[in-house]
Write a protein that holds these residues in place. Structure first.
Motif, PDB file in Angstrom:
ATOM      1  N   UNK A  87       0.823  -1.208   0.000  1.00 59.14           N
ATOM      2  CA  UNK A  87       0.000   0.000   0.000  1.00 59.14           C
ATOM      3  C   UNK A  87       0.860   1.262   0.000  1.00 59.14           C
ATOM      4  N   UNK A  88       1.950   1.256   0.763  1.00 54.52           N
ATOM      5  CA  UNK A  88       2.866   2.410   0.759  1.00 54.52           C
ATOM      6  C   UNK A  88       3.501   2.584  -0.621  1.00 54.52           C
ATOM      7  N   UNK A  89       3.863   1.462  -1.245  1.00 55.48           N
ATOM      8  CA  UNK A  89       4.449   1.526  -2.576  1.00 55.48           C
ATOM      9  C   UNK A  89       3.468   2.154  -3.564  1.00 55.48           C
ATOM     10  N   UNK A  90       2.223   1.743  -3.503  1.00 51.52           N
ATOM     11  CA  UNK A  90       1.194   2.306  -4.390  1.00 51.52           C
ATOM     12  C   UNK A  90       1.013   3.798  -4.140  1.00 51.52           C
ATOM     13  N   UNK A  91       0.939   4.177  -2.888  1.00 51.89           N
ATOM     14  CA  UNK A  91       0.740   5.590  -2.551  1.00 51.89           C
ATOM     15  C   UNK A  91       1.911   6.433  -3.037  1.00 51.89           C
ATOM     16  N   UNK A  92       3.105   5.901  -2.968  1.00 52.12           N
ATOM     17  CA  UNK A  92       4.288   6.619  -3.410  1.00 52.12           C
ATOM     18  C   UNK A  92       4.392   6.731  -4.925  1.00 52.12           C
ATOM     19  N   UNK A  93       3.565   5.979  -5.630  1.00 54.39           N
ATOM     20  CA  UNK A  93       3.574   6.006  -7.099  1.00 54.39           C
ATOM     21  C   UNK A  93       2.267   6.582  -7.649  1.00 54.39           C
ATOM     22  N   UNK A  94       1.692   7.492  -6.914  1.00 57.28           N
ATOM     23  CA  UNK A  94       0.454   8.180  -7.304  1.00 57.28           C
ATOM     24  C   UNK A  94      -0.714   7.233  -7.470  1.00 57.28           C
ATOM     25  N   UNK A  95      -0.673   6.100  -6.790  1.00 58.96           N
ATOM     26  CA  UNK A  95      -1.751   5.125  -6.893  1.00 58.96           C
ATOM     27  C   UNK A  95      -2.929   5.494  -6.018  1.00 58.96           C
ATOM     28  N   UNK A  96      -4.096   5.110  -6.473  1.00 58.83           N
ATOM     29  CA  UNK A  96      -5.323   5.296  -5.692  1.00 58.83           C
ATOM     30  C   UNK A  96      -5.762   3.911  -5.245  1.00 58.83           C
ATOM     31  N   UNK A  97      -5.624   3.617  -3.964  1.00 61.04           N
ATOM     32  CA  UNK A  97      -5.967   2.300  -3.441  1.00 61.04           C
ATOM     33  C   UNK A  97      -7.476   2.188  -3.343  1.00 61.04           C
ATOM     34  N   UNK A  98      -8.008   1.153  -3.968  1.00 62.18           N
ATOM     35  CA  UNK A  98      -9.454   0.929  -3.977  1.00 62.18           C
ATOM     36  C   UNK A  98      -9.884   0.007  -2.842  1.00 62.18           C
ATOM     37  N   UNK A  99      -8.966  -0.806  -2.362  1.00 58.92           N
ATOM     38  CA  UNK A  99      -9.275  -1.711  -1.266  1.00 58.92           C
ATOM     39  C   UNK A  99      -8.398  -2.943  -1.318  1.00 58.92           C
ATOM     40  N   UNK A 100      -8.552  -3.774  -0.288  1.00 55.90           N
ATOM     41  CA  UNK A 100      -7.827  -5.039  -0.271  1.00 55.90           C
ATOM     42  C   UNK A 100      -8.656  -6.057   0.492  1.00 55.90           C
ATOM     43  N   UNK A 101      -8.375  -7.313   0.208  1.00 61.21           N
ATOM     44  CA  UNK A 101      -9.089  -8.406   0.870  1.00 61.21           C
ATOM     45  C   UNK A 101      -8.210  -9.646   0.812  1.00 61.21           C
ATOM     46  N   UNK A 102      -8.571 -10.611   1.636  1.00 62.27           N
ATOM     47  CA  UNK A 102      -7.856 -11.887   1.606  1.00 62.27           C
ATOM     48  C   UNK A 102      -8.010 -12.502   0.217  1.00 62.27           C
ATOM     49  N   UNK A 103      -6.912 -13.041  -0.318  1.00 58.24           N
ATOM     50  CA  UNK A 103      -6.957 -13.662  -1.644  1.00 58.24           C
ATOM     51  C   UNK A 103      -7.634 -15.014  -1.506  1.00 58.24           C
ATOM     52  N   UNK A 104      -8.666 -15.188  -2.281  1.00 55.34           N
ATOM     53  CA  UNK A 104      -9.470 -16.401  -2.211  1.00 55.34           C
ATOM     54  C   UNK A 104      -8.628 -17.636  -2.546  1.00 55.34           C
ATOM     55  N   UNK A 105      -8.664 -18.601  -1.641  1.00 54.51           N
ATOM     56  CA  UNK A 105      -7.933 -19.848  -1.864  1.00 54.51           C
ATOM     57  C   UNK A 105      -6.460 -19.790  -1.498  1.00 54.51           C
ATOM     58  N   UNK A 106      -5.993 -18.654  -1.018  1.00 55.32           N
ATOM     59  CA  UNK A 106      -4.583 -18.494  -0.650  1.00 55.32           C
ATOM     60  C   UNK A 106      -4.529 -18.057   0.821  1.00 55.32           C
ATOM     61  N   UNK A 107      -4.386 -18.976   1.722  1.00 53.94           N
ATOM     62  CA  UNK A 107      -4.319 -18.637   3.147  1.00 53.94           C
ATOM     63  C   UNK A 107      -3.144 -17.716   3.439  1.00 53.94           C
ATOM     64  N   UNK A 108      -3.428 -16.607   4.128  1.00 59.02           N
ATOM     65  CA  UNK A 108      -2.386 -15.684   4.534  1.00 59.02           C
ATOM     66  C   UNK A 108      -1.943 -14.720   3.446  1.00 59.02           C
ATOM     67  N   UNK A 109      -2.658 -14.652   2.335  1.00 60.39           N
ATOM     68  CA  UNK A 109      -2.307 -13.745   1.242  1.00 60.39           C
ATOM     69  C   UNK A 109      -3.423 -12.736   1.029  1.00 60.39           C
ATOM     70  N   UNK A 110      -3.053 -11.538   0.610  1.00 58.14           N
ATOM     71  CA  UNK A 110      -4.014 -10.487   0.305  1.00 58.14           C
ATOM     72  C   UNK A 110      -3.916 -10.083  -1.163  1.00 58.14           C
ATOM     73  N   UNK A 111      -5.020  -9.556  -1.667  1.00 56.73           N
ATOM     74  CA  UNK A 111      -5.055  -8.950  -3.001  1.00 56.73           C
ATOM     75  C   UNK A 111      -5.411  -7.483  -2.804  1.00 56.73           C
TER      76      UNK A 111
END
Length: 151
Positions: A87-111
């Protein structure tokens, strides 16, 4: 004005949009031919095309043009412990974060979903991998054009 000159006007108008006053193609513009003077001796396709190019050059400069840049829809996949880094990387590159959630089927991973100017993705993967111990990845696709803004 005789109809036979209208195609030359159309072609010249189209050609004028290939490089606008800011040096880039012009989009979202409509051209309407309202009037034209005709003289049987001096009128030609070239004369009408030249007049069209001059009118387009003057009109586009006065239209207060803005520079547009491509915006990409980005999905970053990272282990959940590295989500704040992404998220910090995105913000530093003029990114607009829309949201995040657990990646379906991948325990411990986010999208993480975001909109990012395409110019900011040049070496994005290098920094993302560095911040996630080589585990982060991303996919992107063109989303829209937006007025360019500075860092």
């Amino acid at each position: 004005m005789p109809r036979r000159f209208i195609p030359a006007v159309g072609e010249a108008a189209e050609e004028a949009t290939k490089k606008g006053p800011l040096g880039h193609p012009v989009v979202d513009v409509a051209v309407t031919l309202l009037d034209g003077s005709f003289h049987s001796v001096d009128s030609s396709d070239m004369a009408f095309a030249t007049a069209t190019r001059q009118a387009m050059q003057d009109g586009l400069a006065k239209a207060d043009p803005v520079l547009l840049e491509p915006i990409e829809a980005v999905t970053i996949t990272v282990p959940a412990e590295y989500t704040p880094n992404a998220q910090r990387l995105l913000a530093g590159r003029r990114g607009q974060i829309l949201g995040y959630a657990a990646k379906e089927g991948w325990d411990g991973w986010d999208a993480v979903e975001a909109l990012v100017p395409a110019a900011e993705l040049q070496d994005f993967i290098i920094e993302l991998r560095s911040l996630t111990q080589g585990l982060g990845s991303y996919v992107h696709r063109f989303d829209h054009l937006a007025e360019a803004r500075h860092k």
